[in-house]
Design a protein around this motif. Structure first.
Motif, mmCIF file in Angstrom:
data_model
loop_
_atom_site.group_PDB
_atom_site.id
_atom_site.type_symbol
_atom_site.label_atom_id
_atom_site.label_comp_id
_atom_site.label_asym_id
_atom_site.label_seq_id
_atom_site.Cartn_x
_atom_site.Cartn_y
_atom_site.Cartn_z
ATOM 1 N N SER A 88 2.234 7.073 -6.808
ATOM 2 C CA SER A 88 1.114 7.835 -7.353
ATOM 3 C C SER A 88 1.574 9.231 -7.771
ATOM 4 N N PRO A 89 0.944 9.779 -8.823
ATOM 5 C CA PRO A 89 1.330 11.114 -9.310
ATOM 6 C C PRO A 89 1.198 12.209 -8.256
ATOM 7 N N SER A 90 0.210 12.125 -7.384
ATOM 8 C CA SER A 90 0.026 13.173 -6.377
ATOM 9 C C SER A 90 1.158 13.172 -5.354
ATOM 10 N N CYS A 91 1.842 12.059 -5.230
ATOM 11 C CA CYS A 91 2.923 11.945 -4.255
ATOM 12 C C CYS A 91 4.099 12.848 -4.620
ATOM 13 N N THR A 92 4.345 13.012 -5.899
ATOM 14 C CA THR A 92 5.483 13.833 -6.314
ATOM 15 C C THR A 92 5.295 15.299 -5.936
ATOM 16 N N THR A 93 4.059 15.748 -5.847
ATOM 17 C CA THR A 93 3.814 17.129 -5.423
ATOM 18 C C THR A 93 3.674 17.227 -3.908
ATOM 19 N N LEU A 94 3.301 16.140 -3.267
ATOM 20 C CA LEU A 94 3.116 16.119 -1.817
ATOM 21 C C LEU A 94 4.444 16.091 -1.062
ATOM 22 N N ASP A 121 0.822 -1.199 0.000
ATOM 23 C CA ASP A 121 0.000 0.000 0.000
ATOM 24 C C ASP A 121 0.862 1.257 0.000
ATOM 25 N N VAL A 122 1.889 1.273 0.834
ATOM 26 C CA VAL A 122 2.807 2.419 0.875
ATOM 27 C C VAL A 122 3.506 2.580 -0.472
ATOM 28 N N MET A 123 3.947 1.472 -1.050
ATOM 29 C CA MET A 123 4.645 1.537 -2.337
ATOM 30 C C MET A 123 3.732 2.098 -3.423
ATOM 31 N N ALA A 124 2.473 1.687 -3.438
ATOM 32 C CA ALA A 124 1.524 2.205 -4.429
ATOM 33 C C ALA A 124 1.316 3.702 -4.252
ATOM 34 N N LYS A 125 1.233 4.141 -3.000
ATOM 35 C CA LYS A 125 1.034 5.565 -2.733
ATOM 36 C C LYS A 125 2.252 6.392 -3.131
ATOM 37 N N HIS A 132 -2.342 12.593 4.300
ATOM 38 C CA HIS A 132 -2.958 12.860 2.996
ATOM 39 C C HIS A 132 -3.982 11.791 2.622
ATOM 40 N N TYR A 133 -3.631 10.534 2.835
ATOM 41 C CA TYR A 133 -4.510 9.449 2.409
ATOM 42 C C TYR A 133 -5.564 9.074 3.435
#
Length: 84
Positions: free
Chosen positions: A24-30, A17-21, A81-82
């Motif tokens: 994710s594209p939103s992670c690069t901005t987060l 689950d952590v790896m998928a998050k 965030h999630y």
């Protein structure tokens, strides 16, 4: 071969689950660049081989304590965030 116990299976699902998050594209901005790099290396997202905090510190030229702080901050950001 025995089936994994519930705790081990839950742990594997948590890592996946952590790896998928992280991917994710939103992670690069987060996450900051340092946070993203630490998690990327820590979970072995490119090579499939997870690195220790000490190994990451060597790769990035930072202290192990700094890597630990960055990892915790990044995981907290993902959790916050999630969970919204």
């Amino acid at each position: 071969m025995s089936a994994p116990d519930d705790e081990e299976q839950d742990s594997n699902e948590d890592v996946e689950d952590v790896m998928a998050k992280i991917k994710s594209p939103s992670c690069t901005t987060l996450l900051s660049d340092d946070e993203f790099a630490v998690l990327y290396l820590r979970f072995g997202l490119k090579t499939g081989r997870a690195l220790s905090q000490s190994a990451i510190a060597d790769v990035l030229g930072k202290s192990k304590d700094y890597i630990k702080q960055i990892e915790q901050r990044a995981l907290n950001k993902l959790r916050d965030h999630y969970s919204e």
